[in-house]
Design a protein around this motif. Structure first.
Motif, short mmCIF file in Angstrom:
data_model
loop_
_atom_site.label_atom_id
_atom_site.label_comp_id
_atom_site.label_asym_id
_atom_site.label_seq_id
_atom_site.Cartn_x
_atom_site.Cartn_y
_atom_site.Cartn_z
N PHE A 190 -2.97 18.40 -10.66
CA PHE A 190 -3.28 17.45 -9.57
C PHE A 190 -2.18 17.56 -8.52
N LYS A 191 -2.18 18.68 -7.79
CA LYS A 191 -1.09 18.95 -6.84
C LYS A 191 -1.17 18.05 -5.62
N GLU A 192 -2.42 17.79 -5.16
CA GLU A 192 -2.58 17.07 -3.88
C GLU A 192 -3.27 15.73 -4.04
N THR A 193 -3.93 15.52 -5.16
CA THR A 193 -4.80 14.34 -5.28
C THR A 193 -4.35 13.45 -6.43
N ASP A 194 -4.68 12.15 -6.32
CA ASP A 194 -4.24 11.20 -7.34
C ASP A 194 -4.95 11.45 -8.67
N GLU A 195 -4.14 11.32 -9.73
CA GLU A 195 -4.64 11.56 -11.10
C GLU A 195 -5.13 10.26 -11.73
N THR A 196 -4.27 9.25 -11.77
CA THR A 196 -4.63 7.95 -12.37
C THR A 196 -4.11 6.83 -11.48
N ILE A 197 -4.98 5.86 -11.24
CA ILE A 197 -4.58 4.70 -10.44
C ILE A 197 -5.03 3.43 -11.15
N THR A 198 -4.15 2.46 -11.20
CA THR A 198 -4.53 1.12 -11.66
C THR A 198 -4.32 0.17 -10.48
N ALA A 199 -5.13 -0.86 -10.42
CA ALA A 199 -4.99 -1.82 -9.31
C ALA A 199 -5.43 -3.19 -9.78
N GLN A 200 -4.76 -4.19 -9.26
CA GLN A 200 -5.10 -5.58 -9.60
C GLN A 200 -5.57 -6.29 -8.33
N PHE A 201 -6.71 -6.93 -8.47
CA PHE A 201 -7.28 -7.67 -7.34
C PHE A 201 -7.08 -9.17 -7.55
N GLU A 202 -6.83 -9.85 -6.43
CA GLU A 202 -7.01 -11.31 -6.40
C GLU A 202 -8.32 -11.55 -5.67
N PHE A 203 -9.18 -12.36 -6.26
CA PHE A 203 -10.42 -12.77 -5.61
C PHE A 203 -10.28 -14.24 -5.21
N PRO A 204 -11.19 -14.73 -4.36
CA PRO A 204 -11.16 -16.16 -4.06
C PRO A 204 -11.32 -16.97 -5.35
N GLU A 205 -10.95 -18.21 -5.29
CA GLU A 205 -11.10 -19.15 -6.41
C GLU A 205 -10.28 -18.74 -7.64
N GLY A 206 -9.26 -17.91 -7.43
CA GLY A 206 -8.36 -17.56 -8.52
C GLY A 206 -8.89 -16.54 -9.51
#
Ligand code: NAD
Length: 372
Positions: free
Chosen positions: A248-264
Motif C-alpha cells: 500500500f505505497k500510495e493508498t490507505d490500508e486500514t482506517i478507523t473513525a469515530q462519529f458523534e451523531f446528534p442526540e449523543g
C-alpha cells in the motif's frame, strides 16, 4: 407519445404495471418495449462483467442497450454475448456521440474512481440520465460538478449504491424509522477485505483511486453507521494504520473513525484492504440489530434482539437499476441521489482531514442536506 415522456397512463393503458411485471420479457422484447430504458455501461471491468451485465438480463424496467470500452476485443465479445448492435458501441473518444442515440437513456459509469466525474459530466451533457458508481468522485468539488452538470442538463442522477434497494438494509432503515428497538445508542460498521492482487492495479494508484480502503469499502461502513441511526454525523475523529507499506505505497490500508451523531449517538467504523470484515451492529435502548454480512452481494443475513430477519435473495444490482429506472419513468423516489454521494465524500474528506491533523476531531455540517 415520445419514449422519454410516456407516463403511468401508458403503462395502465396496456394492462397495468402488475401485468407487465408478471410477464418475463425476452431481451429482444425488452429492447422494443417503451417501458424499458436502455442502459449503456461505461467501463467493462469486473463489476460490469460479473454483476451489472448479468443483472441487466433480469431487470424489468431497463436493459443493456450499449457499451463504452477502450478495448476493441471486449467490444466484440460483449456485442456477440449480449446482442449489442454496432451502432450502440462507443470508445472513450467517440463517447460524446451517444447524445444522438435514442436507444440509450441511461449511462452507467463503472470506471476507476478518478474518471467518474469526467464521464458522468459528459453523459449529462449528452442528455443522458446518469448512474455513477461509488465513490461518486475523488473530491467534494467533483461531486458538485457532477450534480451541477446533471441539473443543467435536466437529467436524473443516481449513485450505484445497491444496498439502498436491498431488503435487509431497507428493513434496518424501517426499524430505525419505526423506532422498533427504541433510540439507537451506538452503531458499528465494518467493511473490509484483504487485498493481495496485482500491485499495479488502479485501486492502489492514488491518481486513479483517490484513496484506498476508505474510498472503496469505507463508503459501506460510513453508510451503515448512518442508516443504523437515521442521522448524519456531526463530527469525526479518525486514525490510519499501515502494516504493509511496501504494497500500500500510495493508498490507505486500514482506517478507523469515530462519529458523534446528534442526540449523543456514538458510531465507530473500520475499513481496510488488509482485514476481512462485513458487519453492522446497532445497540438501541430496547434491543439491537445486526447484519452480517452487511455489504456483500448477498444473500445478507440479519438478526435482532426480537429474532432473525429473512428475505429471499434477489440480485441487488437488478433491484437498484430497476429502482432508478422507475425514478425516471414514474417519478418513484430516487433511493440514492447524487446528494448522498456528495454527503459521503464530505465525510471521507473529513476523515482524511482528521488523520492529516494527527487524529484531531473534525466538525461536519451535513444537517441541511436532507439525506440519511
Ligand atoms: P475493474 O478494474 O475491474 O474495471 C475498471 C474498468 O475501467 C476496466 O474495464 C478498465 O479497462 C477500465 N479503465 C478505463 N481507463 C482505465 C485506466 N486508466 N486504468 C484502469 N482501468 C481503466 O474495476 P471494477 O471493480 O469494475 O470497478 C469499477 C468501479 O465500480 C469503481 O469505481 C468501483 O468502486 C465500482 N464498484 C462498485 C461496486 C459496488 O458494489 N457498487 C463493486 C465493484 C466496483
Amino acid at each position: 407519445m415520445k419514449r422519454r415522456n410516456f407516463n403511468n397512463t401508458l403503462i395502465k393503458g396496456i394492462g397495468g404495471a402488475a401485468v407487465l411485471s408478471a410477464l418475463p420479457m425476452s431481451y429482444a422484447m425488452k429492447r422494443a418495449d417503451e417501458n424499458s430504458l436502455g442502459i449503456a455501461l461505461v467501463g467493462l471491468g469486473s463489476y460490469s462483467t460479473y454483476q451489472l451485465a448479468p443483472a441487466l438480463q433480469q431487470t424489468r424496467h431497463c436493459h443493456l442497450a450499449g457499451i463504452v470500452t477502450g478495448t476493441p476485443a471486449k467490444a466484440k465479445r460483449w456485442a456477440s454475448q449480449y446482442n449489442i448492435p454496432e451502432r450502440n458501441i462507443y470508445n472513450y473518444d467517440s463517447f460524446d456521440e451517444i447524445k444522438n442515440n435514442k436507444e440509450i437513456d441511461i449511462v452507467y459509469v463503472v470506471l476507476p474512481n478518478s474518471m467518474h466525474a469526467e464521464f458522468s459530466i459528459r453523459a449529462a451533457k449528452a442528455g443522458k440520465h446518469v448512474i455513477c458508481e461509488k465513490p461518486m468522485a475523488v473530491s467534494v468539488a467533483e461531486c458538485d460538478a457532477i450534480i451541477q452538470a446533471c441539473e443543467s442538463a435536466g437529467v436524473k442522477l443516481g449513485m450505484g449504491y445497491r444496498l439502498h434497494s436491498e431488503p435487509y438494509t431497507q428493513r434496518i432503515k424501517r426499524f430505525v424509522k419505526d423506532n422498533t428497538f427504541g433510540k439507537t445508542l451506538y452503531v458499528s460498521g465494518d467493511a473490509a477485505y484483504i487485498s493481495r492482487g496485482n500491485p499495479d492495479q488502479w485501486r492502489l494508484d492514488i491518481k486513479l483511486s483517490g484513496g484506498g480502503a476508505l474510498m472503496n469499502m469505507g463508503v459501506y461502513a460510513i453508510q451503515s453507521a448512518i442508516y443504523s441511526c437515521g442521522m448524519n454525523p456531526v463530527s469525526v475523529t479518525a486514525q490510519e494504520f499501515s502494516t504493509r507499506p511496501e504494497y500500500f505505497k500510495e493508498t490507505d490500508e486500514t482506517i478507523t473513525a469515530q462519529f458523534e451523531f446528534p442526540e449523543g449517538v456514538v458510531g465507530n467504523i473500520m475499513t481496510s484492504h488488509n482485514a476481512s470484515a462485513n458487519r453492522l451492529y446497532a445497540s438501541c435502548s430496547r434491543g439491537w440489530m445486526e447484519l452480517q454480512p452487511a455489504s456483500s452481494y448477498g444473500p445478507l443475513r440479519g438478526n435482532t434482539s426480537k429474532g432473525p430477519i429473512s428475505f429471499e435473495h434477489e440480485s441487488q444490482q437488478k433491484l437498484q437499476m430497476d429502482d432508478f429506472s422507475l425514478h425516471i419513468l414514474e417519478g418513484a423516489v430516487n433511493k440514492a441521489p447524487g446528494a448522498m454521494g456528495k454527503r459521503d465524500l464530505m465525510i471521507i474528506e473529513a476523515i482524511y482531514a482528521s488523520i492529516a491533523a494527527g487524529g484531531k476531531k473534525v466538525e461536519l455540517d451535513l444537517g441541511n442536506m436532507g439525506i440519511v
